[in-house]
Design an enzyme around this catalytic site. Structure first.
Site, PDB file in Angstrom:
ATOM      1  N   THR A  39      28.127  34.539  42.179  1.00  0.00           N
ATOM      2  CA  THR A  39      27.850  33.884  41.188  1.00  0.00           C
ATOM      3  C   THR A  39      29.244  33.461  40.553  1.00  0.00           C
ATOM      4  O   THR A  39      30.188  34.499  40.218  1.00  0.00           O
ATOM      5  CB  THR A  39      27.099  34.652  40.096  1.00  0.00           C
ATOM      6  OG1 THR A  39      25.632  34.789  40.675  1.00  0.00           O
ATOM      7  CG2 THR A  39      26.846  33.424  38.985  1.00  0.00           C
ATOM      8  N   GLN A  40      29.594  32.097  40.492  1.00  0.00           N
ATOM      9  CA  GLN A  40      30.673  31.924  40.181  1.00  0.00           C
ATOM     10  C   GLN A  40      30.951  31.653  38.549  1.00  0.00           C
ATOM     11  O   GLN A  40      31.745  31.791  37.962  1.00  0.00           O
ATOM     12  CB  GLN A  40      31.273  30.378  40.689  1.00  0.00           C
ATOM     13  CG  GLN A  40      31.264  30.631  42.326  1.00  0.00           C
ATOM     14  CD  GLN A  40      32.545  31.520  42.508  1.00  0.00           C
ATOM     15  OE1 GLN A  40      33.352  31.360  42.197  1.00  0.00           O
ATOM     16  NE2 GLN A  40      32.198  32.399  43.491  1.00  0.00           N
TER      17      GLN A  40
END
Length: 273
Positions: A39-40
């Site tokens: 997850t960025q």
């Protein structure tokens, strides 16, 4: 129109996607079904969680909003999650990571309960869960794949006969205090919580703590302030109470608000002059 011939059905794998190039592992070729993704940034998020110790336990409050960016998308999300009979999590940040965290912790507690049936295995205390989350969050941060949450762990320690309140965030930052808050609550509500706590217990915390009614009144006032000042909050929240008798989570409630002062502000509503 296709500028080139459409790919044949044999070009797709059983997942209906193009397979990645073959890789050699131990002399054998295999297909990977996609890269590992981290997850960025969080997408659907919850805002502040407030925690306060009182004379018989701990109270934790959080609103019911999960925002999609700046859109108030989900308005009935419970961000307070009980773990066992004497521990509760209040979670801010990414809601998908919160769902994963609930699943993992609930599974762990089921395993612990099963062990308790076969021997004198003690149940997990609030401090045990806090230390588990501390190690988990720091390990995930160190692997550049953080759990995008800030968590308050509140509970009642049956062995020491005392309340427990602690904080863990995605960087692995951990600490305990009699008043805690996440998100904008750390800037807007924490001063109010500390003022109320120190007015009764003193700066050193040696005096008597707030009663349950006083603590609930302080949290209600803080949630009202957050609704006024935090654009990612909503006037619908729940308050959890953790005592020696167990965990109680209230129904959703709303604070009384007053907006008439805004009618005299230019830029608010229709202007008559």
């Amino acid at each position: 129109m296709w500028k080139q011939p459409a790919p044949a059905n044999s070009s797709f794998n059983e997942y209906n996607t193009f397979p990645l190039p073959q890789t050699q592992r131990g002399g054998q070729s295999s297909h990977a079904h996609g890269p590992i993704g981290h997850t960025q940034q969080p997408l659907v998020t919850g805002t502040s969680v407030l925690g306060l110790k009182f004379d018989k336990g701990v109270m934790i409050a959080a609103d019911n909003l999960a925002s999609y960016g700046s859109l108030a998308r989900f308005r009935d999300i419970q961000r307070l999650h009980p773990l066992g009979k004497h521990t509760l999590l209040g979670v801010a940040g990414d809601m998908s990571d919160f769902q994963w965290l609930k699943k993992e912790l609930d599974g762990l507690l089921r395993s612990e309960d099963a062990l308790a049936l076969t021997d004198s295995h003690p149940s997990l205390s609030p401090k045990n869960i806090y230390e588990l989350l501390s190690n988990l969050f720091y390990a995930r941060r160190s692997k550049m794949n953080p759990v995008w949450n800030a968590v308050l762990v509140g509970g009642w320690d049956k062995v020491k006969e005392e309340s427990f309140l602690a904080y863990v965030d995605l960087l692995g930052t951990t600490y305990t205090a009699p008043t805690l808050a996440t998100g904008f609550g750390a800037h807007l509500a924490q001063p109010l919580l500390r003022e109320a706590y120190e007015a009764k217990a003193g700066i050193d915390g040696e005096g008597p703590l707030l009663t349950q009614e006083e603590a609930e009144k302080v949290l209600d006032d803080c949630m009202k302030v957050l609704f006024y000042r935090d654009a990612r909050s909503i006037n619908k929240y729940q308050v959890a109470t953790i005592t020696a008798g167990g965990v109680t989570i209230s129904d959703s409630r709303s604070a009384d608000t007053y907006w008439k002062f805004a009618e005299g502000l230019r830029g608010y509503g229709a202007q008559t002059q």
